[in-house]
Scaffold this active site. Structure first.
Site, PDB file in Angstrom:
ATOM      1  N   ARG A  10       0.798  -1.718   0.537  1.00 53.37           N
ATOM      2  CA  ARG A  10      -0.452  -0.319   0.244  1.00 53.37           C
ATOM      3  C   ARG A  10       0.834   1.261  -0.136  1.00 53.37           C
ATOM      4  O   ARG A  10       0.712   2.298  -0.503  1.00 53.37           O
ATOM      5  CB  ARG A  10      -1.195  -0.472   0.965  1.00 53.37           C
ATOM      6  CG  ARG A  10      -0.073   0.114   2.318  1.00 53.37           C
ATOM      7  CD  ARG A  10      -1.093   1.030   3.587  1.00 53.37           C
ATOM      8  NE  ARG A  10       0.050  -0.133   4.477  1.00 53.37           N
ATOM      9  CZ  ARG A  10      -0.746   0.529   6.302  1.00 53.37           C
ATOM     10  NH1 ARG A  10      -1.824   1.530   5.693  1.00 53.37           N
ATOM     11  NH2 ARG A  10       0.005   0.563   7.637  1.00 53.37           N
ATOM     12  N   GLU A  58     -18.427   5.215  -1.664  1.00 51.73           N
ATOM     13  CA  GLU A  58     -17.382   5.054  -2.469  1.00 51.73           C
ATOM     14  C   GLU A  58     -17.942   4.962  -4.307  1.00 51.73           C
ATOM     15  O   GLU A  58     -17.289   4.451  -4.669  1.00 51.73           O
ATOM     16  CB  GLU A  58     -16.714   2.929  -2.220  1.00 51.73           C
ATOM     17  CG  GLU A  58     -15.760   3.070  -0.658  1.00 51.73           C
ATOM     18  CD  GLU A  58     -16.166   3.523   0.889  1.00 51.73           C
ATOM     19  OE1 GLU A  58     -15.967   2.797   1.743  1.00 51.73           O
ATOM     20  OE2 GLU A  58     -18.330   3.365   0.217  1.00 51.73           O
ATOM     21  N   PHE A  83     -14.018  -2.667  -0.157  1.00 50.27           N
ATOM     22  CA  PHE A  83     -14.697  -1.925  -0.464  1.00 50.27           C
ATOM     23  C   PHE A  83     -15.419  -1.235  -2.020  1.00 50.27           C
ATOM     24  O   PHE A  83     -15.813  -0.827  -1.913  1.00 50.27           O
ATOM     25  CB  PHE A  83     -14.669  -0.200   0.695  1.00 50.27           C
ATOM     26  CG  PHE A  83     -14.901  -0.242   1.574  1.00 50.27           C
ATOM     27  CD1 PHE A  83     -16.156  -1.398   2.418  1.00 50.27           C
ATOM     28  CD2 PHE A  83     -14.318  -0.143   3.064  1.00 50.27           C
ATOM     29  CE1 PHE A  83     -15.980  -1.402   4.329  1.00 50.27           C
ATOM     30  CE2 PHE A  83     -13.719  -0.518   4.534  1.00 50.27           C
ATOM     31  CZ  PHE A  83     -15.361  -0.731   4.869  1.00 50.27           C
ATOM     32  N   HIS A 109      -4.930  -3.239   1.796  1.00 48.77           N
ATOM     33  CA  HIS A 109      -6.091  -3.898   3.244  1.00 48.77           C
ATOM     34  C   HIS A 109      -6.941  -4.654   2.567  1.00 48.77           C
ATOM     35  O   HIS A 109      -7.453  -5.379   3.305  1.00 48.77           O
ATOM     36  CB  HIS A 109      -6.443  -2.318   4.338  1.00 48.77           C
ATOM     37  CG  HIS A 109      -5.991  -1.695   4.853  1.00 48.77           C
ATOM     38  ND1 HIS A 109      -5.383  -0.678   3.645  1.00 48.77           N
ATOM     39  CD2 HIS A 109      -5.546  -1.230   5.836  1.00 48.77           C
ATOM     40  CE1 HIS A 109      -4.529   0.375   4.869  1.00 48.77           C
ATOM     41  NE2 HIS A 109      -4.959  -0.534   5.835  1.00 48.77           N
ATOM     42  N   ASP A 117      -8.445  -5.850  12.025  1.00 47.20           N
ATOM     43  CA  ASP A 117      -9.533  -4.940  12.249  1.00 47.20           C
ATOM     44  C   ASP A 117     -10.845  -5.485  11.704  1.00 47.20           C
ATOM     45  O   ASP A 117     -12.091  -5.672  11.377  1.00 47.20           O
ATOM     46  CB  ASP A 117      -9.700  -4.269  10.293  1.00 47.20           C
ATOM     47  CG  ASP A 117      -8.912  -3.429  10.406  1.00 47.20           C
ATOM     48  OD1 ASP A 117      -8.779  -2.580  12.107  1.00 47.20           O
ATOM     49  OD2 ASP A 117      -8.756  -2.076   9.627  1.00 47.20           O
ATOM     50  N   ARG A 167      -1.928  -4.550   3.525  1.00 51.04           N
ATOM     51  CA  ARG A 167      -1.521  -3.530   5.129  1.00 51.04           C
ATOM     52  C   ARG A 167      -0.598  -3.787   5.738  1.00 51.04           C
ATOM     53  O   ARG A 167       1.175  -3.417   5.731  1.00 51.04           O
ATOM     54  CB  ARG A 167      -2.314  -3.468   5.931  1.00 51.04           C
ATOM     55  CG  ARG A 167      -2.149  -3.441   6.930  1.00 51.04           C
ATOM     56  CD  ARG A 167      -3.400  -2.945   8.340  1.00 51.04           C
ATOM     57  NE  ARG A 167      -3.139  -2.412   9.416  1.00 51.04           N
ATOM     58  CZ  ARG A 167      -4.257  -2.473  10.142  1.00 51.04           C
ATOM     59  NH1 ARG A 167      -4.427  -3.384  10.197  1.00 51.04           N
ATOM     60  NH2 ARG A 167      -3.585  -1.503  11.499  1.00 51.04           N
TER      61      ARG A 167
END
Length: 315
Positions: A10, A58, A83, A109, A117, A167
């Site tokens: 990322r 989004e 998303f 991610h 998460d 991530r």
């Protein structure tokens, strides 16, 4: 021995966007209130006039990007994979892919290495969702070097591209002078004769670790990096399968619909071969440290090694 350099893909994404923007003033970046996490904040700091924060919307972000693409701009939409591929699926399909617009989806991610998460954010279905969309290119880079090269290739490609980033900081493994990235072309990272390990994303490094462990058992494994899930490198898959006769796929994704399915489709059509798919087995992830989750789900080097040994013992 010097420490292996590690960087999250990322971060590579954010850095690559800045470098490309220096040469291309039609490159724009959109994000959905996640610039710090997706690392598009790096781009925002360098080119604030070409960064658009769409908020936690989004679907709207993808629609805006589609409109921008019709004016000659090259927008990169950025959000978590859950998303970007999940919440905005309809807009990606109908507003971007259907008219074949020049929009890039930067999805960060992805996979269980999102860690704490938890399951709601650990997207294990995105490769499957994106590769079924007509005309969509799907790329899952293995390290910093490959991620930067993928972003550049995505910009140069005229059409929709889905880019998958992680991530977790991962080792740099493509730091050789002759490395070349080409959409749709995989790479043989280790020659072998007994079994082919075909991996993608952060699992490429773990596949190499597993191959080293197998070598101590007298098993010579070939390791293939398939960074482009679609269009997939059919020629290389057939070549390595013919060479070893046994194929194992490894991905930080559901075993359904991702790399394993894509490889199995190629082989079933052209060269029936026994295939073992290693990934997440029809379950959601859970909250926990990324490294511990990879170990629990047997997706680290040791886990991949164990699963391959079990597979080989059955053959």
């Amino acid at each position: 021995m010097s420490e292996v350099k590690k960087i999250a893909t990322r971060e590579s994404y954010g850095n690559a966007l800045v470098e490309l923007a220096k040469e291309h003033d039609n490159l724009y970046v959109l994000d959905a209130d996640l610039a710090a996490a997706t690392k598009t904040g790096i781009f925002k700091a360098a080119y604030p006039d070409r960064h658009i924060d769409c908020g936690i919307q989004e679907a709207d972000m993808v629609g805006i990007a589609a409109g921008m693409a019709t004016t000659g701009k090259v927008p990169f939409c950025s959000s978590f994979a859950m998303f970007a591929a999940g919440r905005a699926y309809e807009q990606v399909r109908n507003s971007v892919a259907y008219p074949h617009l020049n929009v890039k989806i930067g999805a960060t991610h992805a996979g269980i290495s999102v860690g704490e998460d938890g399951a709601t954010h650990q997207c294990l279905e995105d490769l499957s969702l994106m590769r079924t969309i007509p005309g969509m290119v799907v790329i899952n880079p293995a390290d910093d070097i490959e991620a930067k090269a993928a972003v550049k290739a995505a910009y140069e490609y005229d059409g929709p591209v889905y880019l998958r980033f992680g991530r977790l900081a991962v080792p740099v493994i493509n730091d050789n002078a002759d490395y070349k990235f080409e959409i749709g072309k995989g790479l043989v990272l280790r020659e072998g004769t007994d079994v082919s390990i075909i991996a993608t994303g952060l699992e490429v490094n773990f596949a190499l670790e597993a191959a080293e462990m197998l070598a101590k058992d007298g098993i010579n494994a070939e390791v293939v990096n398939i960074h482009t899930i679609k269009p997939i490198d059919r020629e290389l898959i057939l070549k390595t399968a013919e060479k070893t006769g046994l194929v194992v796929t490894v991905e930080e994704h559901s075993i359904y619909g991702g790399l394993g399915s894509a490889v199995a489709e190629v082989l079933s059509e052209e060269m029936p071969t026994v295939v073992k798919r290693i990934g997440v087995n029809d379950t959601f992830g859970e909250s926990g440290p990324a490294v511990e989750l990879l170990h629990k789900y047997k997706l680290d080097g040791e886990g991949v090694y164990q699963q391959i040994r079990e597979f080989l013992n059955q053959e």
